[in-house]
Design a protein around this motif. Structure first.
Motif, PDB file in Angstrom:
ATOM      1  N   LEU A 332       0.816  -1.201   0.000  1.00 43.09           N
ATOM      2  CA  LEU A 332       0.000   0.000   0.000  1.00 43.09           C
ATOM      3  C   LEU A 332       0.857   1.261   0.000  1.00 43.09           C
ATOM      4  CD1 LEU A 332      -2.755  -0.982   2.588  1.00 43.09           C
ATOM      5  CD2 LEU A 332      -2.929  -0.995   0.103  1.00 43.09           C
ATOM      6  N   GLY A 333       0.441   2.231  -0.792  1.00 43.35           N
ATOM      7  CA  GLY A 333       1.112   3.522  -0.854  1.00 43.35           C
ATOM      8  C   GLY A 333       0.124   4.596  -1.223  1.00 43.35           C
ATOM      9  N   LYS A 334       0.623   5.773  -1.621  1.00 48.64           N
ATOM     10  CA  LYS A 334      -0.276   6.904  -1.857  1.00 48.64           C
ATOM     11  C   LYS A 334      -1.169   6.719  -3.085  1.00 48.64           C
ATOM     12  CE  LYS A 334       3.024   9.795  -4.423  1.00 48.64           C
ATOM     13  NZ  LYS A 334       3.706  11.114  -4.432  1.00 48.64           N
ATOM     14  N   HIS A 335      -0.792   5.782  -3.973  1.00 51.36           N
ATOM     15  CA  HIS A 335      -1.614   5.547  -5.162  1.00 51.36           C
ATOM     16  C   HIS A 335      -2.667   4.463  -4.944  1.00 51.36           C
ATOM     17  CE1 HIS A 335       0.985   8.196  -7.407  1.00 51.36           C
ATOM     18  NE2 HIS A 335       2.045   7.454  -7.114  1.00 51.36           N
ATOM     19  N   ARG A 338      -9.391   2.789  -2.294  1.00 53.89           N
ATOM     20  CA  ARG A 338     -10.211   2.343  -1.181  1.00 53.89           C
ATOM     21  C   ARG A 338     -10.375   0.813  -1.172  1.00 53.89           C
ATOM     22  NH1 ARG A 338     -13.869   5.632   1.371  1.00 53.89           N
ATOM     23  NH2 ARG A 338     -13.594   7.057  -0.383  1.00 53.89           N
ATOM     24  N   HIS A 339     -10.533   0.197  -2.351  1.00 50.44           N
ATOM     25  CA  HIS A 339     -10.743  -1.246  -2.412  1.00 50.44           C
ATOM     26  C   HIS A 339      -9.505  -2.001  -1.929  1.00 50.44           C
ATOM     27  CE1 HIS A 339     -14.667  -1.010  -4.210  1.00 50.44           C
ATOM     28  NE2 HIS A 339     -14.222  -0.287  -5.221  1.00 50.44           N
ATOM     29  N   ALA A 340      -8.315  -1.488  -2.334  1.00 50.07           N
ATOM     30  CA  ALA A 340      -7.074  -2.132  -1.893  1.00 50.07           C
ATOM     31  C   ALA A 340      -6.933  -2.040  -0.384  1.00 50.07           C
ATOM     32  CB  ALA A 340      -5.871  -1.497  -2.585  1.00 50.07           C
ATOM     33  N   LEU A 341      -7.266  -0.866   0.169  1.00 51.22           N
ATOM     34  CA  LEU A 341      -7.189  -0.687   1.624  1.00 51.22           C
ATOM     35  C   LEU A 341      -8.172  -1.615   2.331  1.00 51.22           C
ATOM     36  CD1 LEU A 341      -6.215   0.820   4.159  1.00 51.22           C
ATOM     37  CD2 LEU A 341      -8.040   2.493   3.743  1.00 51.22           C
ATOM     38  N   GLU A 342      -9.403  -1.671   1.814  1.00 47.58           N
ATOM     39  CA  GLU A 342     -10.422  -2.520   2.436  1.00 47.58           C
ATOM     40  C   GLU A 342      -9.997  -3.985   2.403  1.00 47.58           C
ATOM     41  OE1 GLU A 342     -15.266  -3.260   2.250  1.00 47.58           O
ATOM     42  OE2 GLU A 342     -14.241  -2.288   0.569  1.00 47.58           O
ATOM     43  N   ALA A 343      -9.431  -4.419   1.249  1.00 48.83           N
ATOM     44  CA  ALA A 343      -8.989  -5.808   1.117  1.00 48.83           C
ATOM     45  C   ALA A 343      -7.872  -6.119   2.116  1.00 48.83           C
ATOM     46  CB  ALA A 343      -8.514  -6.076  -0.306  1.00 48.83           C
ATOM     47  N   LYS A 344      -6.943  -5.161   2.260  1.00 44.33           N
ATOM     48  CA  LYS A 344      -5.825  -5.379   3.179  1.00 44.33           C
ATOM     49  C   LYS A 344      -6.314  -5.426   4.622  1.00 44.33           C
ATOM     50  CE  LYS A 344      -1.484  -5.933   4.094  1.00 44.33           C
ATOM     51  NZ  LYS A 344      -0.801  -7.166   3.700  1.00 44.33           N
ATOM     52  N   LEU A 345      -7.251  -4.560   4.962  1.00 45.48           N
ATOM     53  CA  LEU A 345      -7.783  -4.558   6.326  1.00 45.48           C
ATOM     54  C   LEU A 345      -8.519  -5.864   6.620  1.00 45.48           C
ATOM     55  CD1 LEU A 345      -9.064  -0.869   6.638  1.00 45.48           C
ATOM     56  CD2 LEU A 345      -7.090  -1.883   7.771  1.00 45.48           C
ATOM     57  N   LYS A 346      -9.262  -6.374   5.646  1.00 43.10           N
ATOM     58  CA  LYS A 346      -9.950  -7.655   5.836  1.00 43.10           C
ATOM     59  C   LYS A 346      -8.938  -8.780   6.003  1.00 43.10           C
ATOM     60  CE  LYS A 346     -14.359  -6.693   3.543  1.00 43.10           C
ATOM     61  NZ  LYS A 346     -15.235  -7.014   2.393  1.00 43.10           N
ATOM     62  N   GLU A 347      -7.840  -8.698   5.242  1.00 49.55           N
ATOM     63  CA  GLU A 347      -6.773  -9.693   5.347  1.00 49.55           C
ATOM     64  C   GLU A 347      -6.171  -9.687   6.752  1.00 49.55           C
ATOM     65  OE1 GLU A 347      -2.344 -10.038   3.519  1.00 49.55           O
ATOM     66  OE2 GLU A 347      -3.932  -9.653   2.057  1.00 49.55           O
ATOM     67  N   LEU A 367      -1.514   9.863   5.671  1.00 45.45           N
ATOM     68  CA  LEU A 367      -0.262   9.230   6.058  1.00 45.45           C
ATOM     69  C   LEU A 367       0.553   8.833   4.826  1.00 45.45           C
ATOM     70  CD1 LEU A 367       1.478   8.142   8.381  1.00 45.45           C
ATOM     71  CD2 LEU A 367       0.162   6.008   8.267  1.00 45.45           C
ATOM     72  N   ALA A 368      -0.127   8.348   3.774  1.00 45.27           N
ATOM     73  CA  ALA A 368       0.567   7.901   2.562  1.00 45.27           C
ATOM     74  C   ALA A 368       1.280   9.047   1.862  1.00 45.27           C
ATOM     75  CB  ALA A 368      -0.421   7.236   1.605  1.00 45.27           C
ATOM     76  N   ASP A 369       0.772  10.268   2.019  1.00 46.35           N
ATOM     77  CA  ASP A 369       1.437  11.429   1.446  1.00 46.35           C
ATOM     78  C   ASP A 369       2.763  11.736   2.149  1.00 46.35           C
ATOM     79  OD1 ASP A 369      -0.284  12.023  -0.612  1.00 46.35           O
ATOM     80  OD2 ASP A 369      -1.574  13.301   0.616  1.00 46.35           O
ATOM     81  N   ARG A 370       2.925  11.154   3.332  1.00 46.87           N
ATOM     82  CA  ARG A 370       4.120  11.447   4.120  1.00 46.87           C
ATOM     83  C   ARG A 370       5.071  10.263   4.217  1.00 46.87           C
ATOM     84  NH1 ARG A 370       1.196  14.146   9.330  1.00 46.87           N
ATOM     85  NH2 ARG A 370       3.316  14.745   9.901  1.00 46.87           N
ATOM     86  N   LYS A 371       4.623   9.076   3.741  1.00 44.89           N
ATOM     87  CA  LYS A 371       5.458   7.874   3.753  1.00 44.89           C
ATOM     88  C   LYS A 371       5.391   7.197   2.390  1.00 44.89           C
ATOM     89  CE  LYS A 371       6.104   4.977   6.892  1.00 44.89           C
ATOM     90  NZ  LYS A 371       5.962   3.803   7.778  1.00 44.89           N
ATOM     91  N   LYS A 372       6.484   6.565   1.985  1.00 45.46           N
ATOM     92  CA  LYS A 372       6.503   5.907   0.684  1.00 45.46           C
ATOM     93  C   LYS A 372       5.631   4.658   0.695  1.00 45.46           C
ATOM     94  CE  LYS A 372       9.663   4.398  -2.954  1.00 45.46           C
ATOM     95  NZ  LYS A 372      11.076   4.229  -3.355  1.00 45.46           N
ATOM     96  N   TYR A 373       5.783   3.838   1.757  1.00 49.45           N
ATOM     97  CA  TYR A 373       4.993   2.619   1.869  1.00 49.45           C
ATOM     98  C   TYR A 373       4.313   2.571   3.230  1.00 49.45           C
ATOM     99  CZ  TYR A 373       7.779   1.072  -2.133  1.00 49.45           C
ATOM    100  OH  TYR A 373       8.380   0.983  -3.361  1.00 49.45           O
ATOM    101  N   ILE A 374       3.117   1.993   3.240  1.00 52.17           N
ATOM    102  CA  ILE A 374       2.375   1.822   4.487  1.00 52.17           C
ATOM    103  C   ILE A 374       2.460   0.348   4.885  1.00 52.17           C
ATOM    104  CG2 ILE A 374       0.162   2.114   5.659  1.00 52.17           C
ATOM    105  CD1 ILE A 374       1.377   4.710   4.651  1.00 52.17           C
ATOM    106  N   THR A 375       2.996   0.084   6.059  1.00 49.05           N
ATOM    107  CA  THR A 375       3.179  -1.294   6.513  1.00 49.05           C
ATOM    108  C   THR A 375       1.925  -1.785   7.242  1.00 49.05           C
ATOM    109  OG1 THR A 375       4.071  -0.681   8.672  1.00 49.05           O
ATOM    110  CG2 THR A 375       5.637  -0.810   6.834  1.00 49.05           C
TER     111      THR A 375
END
Length: 523
Positions: A332-335, A338-347, A367-375
């Motif tokens: 996950l990153g700034k690009h 919502r679907h990718a975030l939702e899928a990751k949260l469900k995971e 947060l993504a605007d301030r970090k390259k990758y979100i862990t």
């Protein structure tokens, strides 16, 4: 055939007795729902006589989690009619309910705490069990401090409690005193010497961790004939804590051929449950904690890394996926959308409402605007900071502006502007450091009497852009503790958010006149 071991979870009762932990009603309900998803057999929801707020929380859990296909909902009560009456009323909405009543049986407790004779304790135990049967057929009796009790008297009390109607008898190592071989022998003694032991459904063990032996003693109890283990998520509880649910469950899973037993726990929910309890209680999990610690499945040694790459079984006795640690399939990153975030949260095990997802997505983009990758760790902290905060329409103090001046040779100074009921409040203060200056300024602006009692900061992830996760505790004039979380790549901003969240929770608590939770009932 392998025996089934029943899991009695007391995170919401004994776990909440951890110093500094104080859960609000909606937080207890959220944990109870997750415990039901985890598959525990019994949820000890609280100690209702402790306070009206505690009784209401137990009733709420009984209503919403105590369904016909859900876990048994239990409540603790001393061997006192009033305690049992309050517990019985709180448990009324549950389809499956248990009253857990207790009294100490060791000479030291009877002499110095209860100031009762053996005859009086025996009578109190009998009367308590009989009275509890007026509310439910499922009654558990515990002999507090069993491991320091005279075994003959202990067996006498258990026999009388069973005759009075107890369907579960519990053998607690209340002060974590026993060694595994001693505890196993005590359980065998009870099994062999209590003549009506065959009438109970469960022989339970409840071990504390003062010598670091709670899990070992619980396993010794199982091997000696116990079929119920009382435990908490992350092993939290009084003093050094209780038997760790995840450790005893995974020991049974890994060594089932030796122990010849199993549980109905859904292992893939273990990590999710651990993180939820850690977030809501403000108690971080030590990195080297078995099963759920950050380092539990990490390998740094070159020899270990080579072995794991060749075959994970060389150094991993548990597949991380079994306990709910997924592979990193989505970056996950700034690009990301919502679907990718939702899928990751469900995971990761999160089931958010549409409104919660929208708020988390907004914060994720910031947060993504301030970090390259979100862990994954960033997301865990983000959800904790967003979803577990005071409801948006109940927030009293809103942070509008913060400016900090700090550096070598300067006096740290903070200027903060917050909004309350549409009005802007502005102030400046100095401090020994930038965070101290911010906190002094906020304390000057807010109207809620309070005292900062704890401040913790940790880095979530590697690198200089790692998110700072700050946890603070503030105390009101009545001694109630309120926890605040704040996350940001900027440590000062994270600290400010955490402090304001704690104050907002304090304000929310008092404005809604929710009775403060109180701790009680040691078993």
């Amino acid at each position: 055939m392998p025996r089934r071991i029943y899991i009695f979870d007391t995170t919401l009762r004994d776990g909440e007795q951890s110093p500094g932990v104080s859960l609000m009603q909606h937080e207890k309900l959220e944990i109870a729902r997750q415990l039901a998803r985890l598959g525990v057999d019994v949820i000890e929801a609280g100690f209702p006589i402790a306070s009206p707020g505690e009784a209401e929380a137990v009733k709420l859990i009984a209503e919403q989690v105590g369904t016909a296909d859900g876990p048994v909902i239990a409540a603790l009560a001393r061997a006192v009619k009033q305690d049992i009456d309050v517990a019985g009323e709180a448990l009324k909405p549950a389809k499956k309910k248990r009253i857990h009543t207790f009294i100490a049986t060791s000479d030291i407790h009877m002499q110095y705490k209860l100031k009762m004779t053996r005859e009086q304790v025996l009578e109190a135990a009998i009367n308590a069990v009989k009275w509890a049967r007026n509310y439910t057929d499922d009654v558990e009796f515990s002999a507090e401090d069993a491991t320091r009790s005279d075994p003959e008297f202990l067996c006498q009390v258990f026999e009388a409690a069973i005759d009075a109607g107890a369907t579960t008898i519990n053998i607690p190592d209340t002060v974590g005193y026993a060694l595994p071989h001693e505890f196993g022998q005590l359980v065998r003694t009870v099994v062999e010497r209590v003549p009506n032991i065959h009438k109970v459904q469960f022989i339970s063990v409840h071990c504390h961790n003062d010598l670091g032996l709670a899990v070992a003693n619980s396993l010794a109890g199982i091997m000696a004939g116990a079929n119920q283990v009382e435990c908490t998520i992350n092993g939290i509880g009084e003093r050094a804590g209780n038997t760790s649910l995840e450790e005893v469950v995974m020991a049974i899973y890994c060594r089932h051929q030796v122990l010849d037993c199993y549980t109905n726990i859904r292992h893939d929910q273990i990590i999710r449950t651990s993180r939820l309890v850690s977030d809501l209680t403000g108690m971080p999990v030590q990195p080297n904690k078995a099963i759920v610690g950050a380092n539990a499945f990490r390998h740094e040694s070159g020899i270990h890394q080579h072995g794991v790459l060749s075959n994970p079984l060389t150094y991993e006795i548990i597949d991380p996926k079994v306990v709910g640690l997924p592979g990193s399939g989505i970056v996950l990153g700034k690009h990301s959308g919502r679907h990718a975030l939702e899928a990751k949260l469900k995971e990761l095990g999160y089931q958010l409402t549409k409104e919660q997802l929208n708020e988390v997505f907004k914060r994720f983009k910031e947060l993504a605007d301030r970090k390259k990758y979100i862990t994954d760790a960033d997301l865990e902290s983000l959800v904790a900071d967003t979803v577990h905060a005071v409801p948006a329409d109940e927030v009293v103090y809103h942070l509008d502006y913060m400016h900090v001046v700090s550096g070598k040779g300067t006096v740290p100074t903070a200027t903060v502007r917050i909004r309350k009921d549409g009005n802007e409040l502005l102030a400046s203060e100095t401090g020994v450091g930038p965070i101290d200056a911010v906190y002094r300024t906020i304390a000057k602006l807010v109207e809620e009497p309070h005292r900062l009692v704890d401040f913790q900061v940790r880095s979530v992830g590697p690198g200089t852009d790692a998110v700072a996760d700050v946890v603070v505790r503030v105390e009101d004039e009545q001694g109630n503790i309120f926890i605040g979380h704040g996350i940001s790549p900027d440590t000062i901003e994270a600290a400010t958010k955490a402090y304001l969240q704690a104050i907002n929770r304090l304000a929310y608590y008092h404005r809604r006149r929710i009775p403060a939770p109180q701790r009680g009932g040691e078993v």
